[in-house]
Design an enzyme around this catalytic site. Structure first.
Site: not given
Ligand code: LMR
Length: 415
Positions: A225, A253
């Site tokens: 992120d 997250h």
């Molecule tokens: C991401 O942020 O790309 C992953 O966590 C998305 C996911 O749902 O696997």
């Protein structure tokens, strides 16, 4: 099929041994001299039928003399897409350093055994000098043996019609088992980085089931992120991304994460002085970062893999290389004793810094204005709810799961 004991005791080279075995064993290279029979059967017991060692006595000492002690890195979900990018970065030396030999201990499932053999064969064929050993297995108690690092990538994705509470339950059970295995088998100072979603709560479950390992050593990946946020600031300001610093992610997250533009800097100046557009920060930048995982899934048809692997590499480097003065990195860590009043007992992403010794501290000089405070509180509440949904997996009495039946989004890919 693995080499049989006689072949190994006779000290046959791997190549010669292969000529008598139609299917190549998964292997690898080890620093040790030929293994004595007792030690060998011990090794076999520890790693199952997949592991082999062979003689590297004759290798060039001028290459290895200055190397550090081999670091043991366990990786779960090792035959998946993220690992397929990450393992080669780890083996190349670009993550732990060019003087850091590495042993990879790979965990797969019964279903992925063959694929895992394929992964090990590709690692072997890549001829990385620093890669001293690869072992593969399906039992976390074996695979986590003496691990200095555990990179926990493997988790189930949410299937159609599954509620978030169900995902928490299913993955929670995996992380409960793996936490117990870490507790019993891994190095007492093992650093654990959880990538499998929902990663904050999965990290919490692993941590609570591994009381022998310091709580501080458990991380949930929010570096992805942070990288996404840096990219957006660079694009908007027209400055290269290396000029973006102090870009921190707070919280979960998930779609409630808080990309902190208030403290971010571009070229050493407050990002809000460089991009003079608060509406953009609040209404475009913030959701764009938080929903990036979902946007990627729509394009790819699966979640991000390469950029996730890169961010895992970045997250590890943040702990083994000192943080630049004044900068920070984001990681989800235990909130106990944090200086921002976030409820204790959660795995929560904070701005952190490290001396490069594998440890870190939470930065205590970030400004939390009213806007940030409200966003941080929402992410904190979400993590508390997730925690209550898995109370039975972490030895907590009396939690009830308010997420069941609720409109839930949480993981970036699920919006
Ligand atoms: C991401 O942020 O790309 C992953 O966590 C998305 C996911 O749902 O696997």
């Amino acid at each position: 099929m693995a080499l049989n004991m006689k072949q190994q005791q006779a000290g046959l080279s791997r190549k010669a041994a292969r000529s008598v075995s139609s299917r190549a064993p998964v292997v690898v290279r080890a620093v040790a001299a030929p293994v004595a029979p007792a030690a060998e059967s011990e090794a076999k017991k520890a790693y199952g039928v997949f592991r082999l060692s062979y003689d590297t006595q004759n290798e060039d000492a001028s290459l290895t003399r200055s190397w550090k002690k081999t670091v043991k890195v366990a990786v779960t979900g090792a035959s998946g897409n993220i690992a397929n990018h990450l393992l080669f970065m780890l083996a190349s030396g670009e993550v732990y350093g060019k003087d850091q030999p590495i042993a990879l201990q790979l965990l797969g499932s019964e279903r992925s055994k063959e694929a895992l053999e394929g992964v090990a064969m590709e690692l072997e064929d890549s001829l990385y000098p620093l890669l001293r050993e690869v072992s593969i297995g399906t039992d976390p108690y074996d695979v986590f043996g003496d691990a200095d690092w555990a990179l926990m990538i493997g988790a189930k994705p949410r299937g159609p019609g599954m509620e978030r509470a169900d995902l928490l339950q299913q993955n929670g059970e995996i992380f409960q088992v793996q936490g117990r295995a870490l507790n019993e088998s891994a190095s007492r100072n093992c650093k654990v980085l959880v990538v499998g979603n929902p990663c904050n709560t999965n990290a919490l479950i692993a941590m609570e089931n591994a009381p022998n390992i310091p709580r501080k050593n458990f991380h949930a990946l929010t570096r992805l992120d942070e990288n996404r946020a840096k990219c957006q600031l660079a694009l908007k300001s027209g400055k290269f991304y290396t000029s973006v610093s102090r870009m921190s992610i707070w919280g979960n997250h998930s779609t409630t994460q808080v990309p902190d533009f208030v403290n971010a800097r571009i070229g050493g100046l407050p990002a809000t002085d460089v991009i003079r557009d608060m509406k953009w920060f609040r209404e475009e930048f913030t959701p764009k970062v938080a929903l990036r995982g979902g946007a990627l899934i729509k394009k790819w048809g699966r979640s991000s893999a390469a950029s996730t692997a890169v961010s895992v590499a970045d997250a590890i480097r943040s702990l083994v290389v000192p943080t630049a003065p004044g900068d920070c990195f984001s990681t989800g860590v235990i909130s106990d004793g944090n200086p921002y009043g976030v409820r204790e007992g959660l795995i929560f992403s904070f701005p952190c810094r490290s001396k490069g010794d594998g440890d870190y501290e939470i930065c205590d000089n970030f400004i939390v204005d009213e806007w940030l405070r409200a966003k941080i509180r929402a992410s904190e509440d979400e993590l508390q709810k997730e925690k209550e949904c898995v109370s039975h997996l972490i030895g907590m009495m009396g939690g009830s799961c308010a997420l069941r039946g609720a409109e839930d989004t949480t993981v970036p890919g699920e919006n």
